[in-house]
Motif scaffolding. Structure first.
Motif, mmCIF file in Angstrom:
data_model
loop_
_atom_site.group_PDB
_atom_site.id
_atom_site.type_symbol
_atom_site.label_atom_id
_atom_site.label_comp_id
_atom_site.label_asym_id
_atom_site.label_seq_id
_atom_site.Cartn_x
_atom_site.Cartn_y
_atom_site.Cartn_z
ATOM 1 N N CYS A 1 -4.293 -1.631 5.322
ATOM 2 C CA CYS A 1 -2.837 -1.728 5.145
ATOM 3 C C CYS A 1 -2.383 -3.168 4.991
ATOM 4 N N LEU B 1 0.839 -1.202 0.000
ATOM 5 C CA LEU B 1 0.000 0.000 0.000
ATOM 6 C C LEU B 1 0.865 1.238 0.000
ATOM 7 N N CYS C 1 0.379 4.037 4.913
ATOM 8 C CA CYS C 1 0.636 2.998 5.904
ATOM 9 C C CYS C 1 2.036 3.189 6.488
ATOM 10 N N PRO D 1 -5.455 4.376 2.371
ATOM 11 C CA PRO D 1 -4.614 5.575 2.566
ATOM 12 C C PRO D 1 -4.618 6.485 1.343
ATOM 13 N N PRO E 1 -0.959 3.266 11.091
ATOM 14 C CA PRO E 1 -1.626 2.078 10.571
ATOM 15 C C PRO E 1 -2.625 1.458 11.532
#
Length: 780
Positions: free
Chosen positions: A468, A47, A440, A130, A444
């Protein structure tokens, strides 16, 4: 992008892709991906805060390629041969866990406060990718008959003696007035003076016993005294407040912030409910704040905790006054709205607190507080008619934004998107809330966010769950045969190599890979750096780095010798924003050329009104005319500041032709060259002047005082010209007599080089005859 292959602003989970013909796809692997490395991401390294997805087929990348080369836009991965089913691209979501509707009717008399709902929803779960905002809607409705708790905090220093008399009568009157707003109203009372040490009070024995300096004794000085908890009994309020006595201190500022802090944080002792909380602060003086305690030898900072024993503040002599920022933080935390009822001479001090404290009103108190009842009611109406959304402290990297549609459907964004004003009872407003998670590794862990309108008791609990992890992590295969016979674990389509092995399939011995023989294969020649200093040599092949400053920059090539950001710039943009940089050379978009794609290839901007390129006097270079004759200028070489005026240039020729009347004299040939002249009957037949099309009208006087009118029409870039002449004499001589001459002027007659060329040809026309130019002369 349209996902199944959508791309979004934010992070996308990426895992690997199917094997393709590497010799064919190697240029794409080098050049098309312009994203940061996947390495270094937490948990499953999949991620990132960019518009990426990841594929989960192991063999999409080959030797000498980084794992991050499986990352890319969904469409780009599909174009590179990755099966759609192999792309992992999780999406964020929002789920309402508690969504009780706002109360839409007047509550029943026996309906409890917790059964009234002004805020919807009450609990939300957000799965956050994210970088990708998740939006949800929050409704607020100002409900009729909402419960109110009001705590009256009064300065009992000597100067407030006459005010106490009116405050003693406040209980029942205030109860009656507030019943017009709500049936569920409670009131409490507390008092303050100042810290009981020098220099705030006199510590001599007789002054401690009677600080008012008069025969009638006053109460001993005190810091804060909680007199009455919140109650519905207005008579009890009057009874207990009626028993209070005035006290005294030495300096003008009072210890009000100490009392305000205790009344705020001692929720159990005061009796605050989770309803509308009002705190009325009444004084005629200023206030001490953090640092002033040092004057009395008090250096311990205020801890913002409750220190009431037997309803008396016990840390008055040990802790400093609170700071304004600390006080504002506690008022916000406890959701208390403050009403400062102060005398006129100190109003300006408390007006300044409105910029610091949340939901604060300031009213001017009369000298004896007789207007306190109306002041409280007015302040309450002002405070509750404005809704300001607020939230608890965010973890690092999270972002929350609001926009709202207030009364009149006025949409407000940014900081103003948090508030709505002039809200009446029964009005409903809607707030759009947007929450964005950081990359992340920054934040997180699951966390919680509380959103609530300032001064109201309800709140929305928002549970934050960052995405994540990849689902494919659940299928990790240790010692996978696909990782060169068990040299690593296969996770999300990528080999996680054991120590000592490197490569996409863990195929290379780390020690051999770093040997001189393998490194030599990564040099362009013996004198160059390994991988041009821009990559690592892995198994004899260069694996290029990613520039750190800009994720869109990339190095590529067999020896990482190329990049996509060192090319010529135009107007501050790489390749003028009209092409892409490929190994130091701009590959321009269609219609542009030049080293920086600065030149439009179209000649449309060089065309004159007559359709000629640069008016026939220049060349079109990069979309702009470059005039051959230095005398001419302008966008299309149409302006000549030093050239003779058309009227002046042809004066002699026209006057000669006009005087010839019905025949052309031989001497006119010297003035005009090879001209054919035709006379017209009157000046009204002259063409209209249109300068943008090369048409001019002129008037000259001949030797006999006659006016000669003529028009000049240049055509085909002045290669030919048409001249009309009209001659009309006065009424006393030759009235109505007219001559008409038609001249054919072949060379550019506004250019003197024509005459030289004509003479050189012995009077012969050196150009092809074109459309006739008409010249009209009017004598009169």
């Amino acid at each position: 992008f349209n996902l199944k292959c959508k791309s979004y602003v934010g992070v996308v989970v990426i895992t690997a892709c199917a094997r393709v013909n590497l010799p064919h796809y190697y240029p794409l692997l080098d050049r098309s991906l312009q994203f940061p490395s996947c390495s270094g991401a937490p948990v499953c390294t999949c991620l990132f805060p960019h518009v990426l997805v990841r594929t989960r087929v192991q063999s999409f990348i080959g030797p000498a390629q980084h794992t991050w080369e499986r990352c890319g836009l969904a469409q780009a991965l599909l174009e590179r041969g990755c099966p759609r089913s192999a792309i992992e691209d999780p999406r964020g979501s929002s789920v309402f866990l508690r969504d009780r509707p706002v109360t839409s009717h007047v509550r029943e008399p026996k309906q409890r406060s917790h059964q009234i709902t002004q805020l919807q929803p009450q609990q939300v779960l957000l799965h956050l990718r994210p970088g990708e905002p998740q939006n949800f809607e929050v409704k607020f409705k100002r409900v009729e008959d909402y419960p109110i708790d009001l705590y009256y905090l009064m300065d009992l220093s000597f100067s407030m003696e006459d005010d106490l008399v009116n405050v003693k009568k406040l209980g029942i009157d205030l109860m009656d007035e507030m019943r017009n707003i709500t049936e569920d109203f409670r009131i409490g009372f507390g008092a303050f003076v100042d810290k009981t040490v020098m220099p705030y009070i006199s510590t001599t024995e007789h002054m401690l016993q009677n600080p008012c300096k008069r025969k009638e004794p006053c109460a001993k000085a005190f810091g804060f005294h909680h007199v009455l908890g919140l109650t519905r009994n207005g008579s009890l309020f009057e009874e207990l407040v009626g028993g209070q006595r005035i006290s005294g201190n030495m300096d003008l500022p009072e210890g009000g912030l100490d009392a305000l802090m205790q009344a705020t944080v001692c929720e159990e002792q005061i009796g605050w409910r989770n309803v509308t909380r009002l705190l009325v602060f009444s004084t005629d003086g200023g206030f001490h704040f953090a640092g002033d305690g040092k004057l009395g030898g008090i250096v311990l900072p205020n801890d913002g905790k409750c220190h009431l024993e037997n309803n008396v503040y016990t840390m008055s002599e040990r802790q400093d006054y609170p700071s304004l920022a600390h006080m504002a933080e506690k008022l916000k935390e406890k959701n208390i709205q403050t009403i400062f009822a102060v005398t006129e001479d100190v109003v300006h001090l408390y007006e300044g607190l409105k910029e610091i404290f949340p939901k604060t009103a300031v009213g001017t108190l009369s000298s004896d507080s007789h207007n306190i009842l109306q002041l409280i009611v007015d302040a309450y109406n002002a405070l509750t008619s404005e809704v300001i959304m607020d939230h608890s402290e965010l973890l690092q990297g999270y972002q929350v934004e609001y926009n709202t549609s207030c009364k009149g459907h006025v949409v407000q964004t940014g900081e103003e998107g948090r508030r709505c004003s002039n809200i009446s009872i029964g009005d409903e407003v809607t707030f759009q809330v947007s929450v964005t998670a950081p990359p992340c590794g920054i934040a997180p862990e699951p966390s919680r966010l509380l959103i609530r309108p300032q001064g109201f008791g309800e709140e929305v609990e928002v549970q934050l769950r960052p995405l994540c992890q990849c689902r494919c992590q659940e299928h990790r295969v240790e010692d996978s045969p696909q990782c060169s016979g068990g040299r690593g674990a296969l996770e999300c389509g990528a080999c996680r190599c054991k120590e000592g092995w490197v490569g996409a399939s863990c195929e290379c011995d780390a020690g051999v890979s770093a040997g001189e023989g393998a490194v030599a294969l990564c040099r362009r020649d013996n004198s160059s750096e390994v991988c041009s200093g821009r990559g690592d040599c892995v198994c004899g092949e260069c694996v290029c780095h990613r520039p750190r400053r800009n994720p869109e920059h990339t190095y590529y090539g067999k020896f990482c010798q190329c990049d996509n950001f060192h090319c010529d710039q135009y107007q501050g943009r790489l390749c003028g924003g009209r092409g892409r940089c490929d190994c130091g050379v701009c590959q321009c978009s269609l219609g542009f050329g030049g080293s920086a794609c600065e030149c439009p290839l179209s000649t449309a901007t060089c065309l004159a009104p007559d359709g000629l390129l640069c008016s026939g006097r220049g060349h079109c270079v990069c979309g702009a005319c470059v005039c051959v004759d230095a005398r001419f200028q302008g966008p299309v070489c149409e302006v000549c500041l030093s050239c003779p005026d058309v009227c002046t240039l042809h004066r002699e020729c026209v006057l000669c032709g006009a005087s010839a009347r019905d025949r052309v004299e031989e001497r006119c040939r010297g003035e005009c060259g090879p001209l054919n002249v035709t006379l017209v009957s009157e000046p009204g037949r002259l063409p209209q002047e249109q300068r943008e099309l090369g048409s001019r009208r002129c008037r000259e006087r001949d030797a006999r005082g006659c006016w000669v009118h003529f028009s000049h029409q240049a055509e085909r870039g002045n290669i030919s010209a048409h001249i009309h002449i009209a001659l009309h004499r006065g009424e006393s001589a030759l009235l109505g007599c007219s001559l008409t001459m038609v001249l054919y002027l072949i060379p550019p007659i506004n250019n003197y080089s024509f005459f030289k060329l004509w003479n050189k040809k012995g009077g012969e026309n050196p150009f092809t005859v074109a459309t006739p130019a008409v010249l009209t002369v009017h004598c009169g």
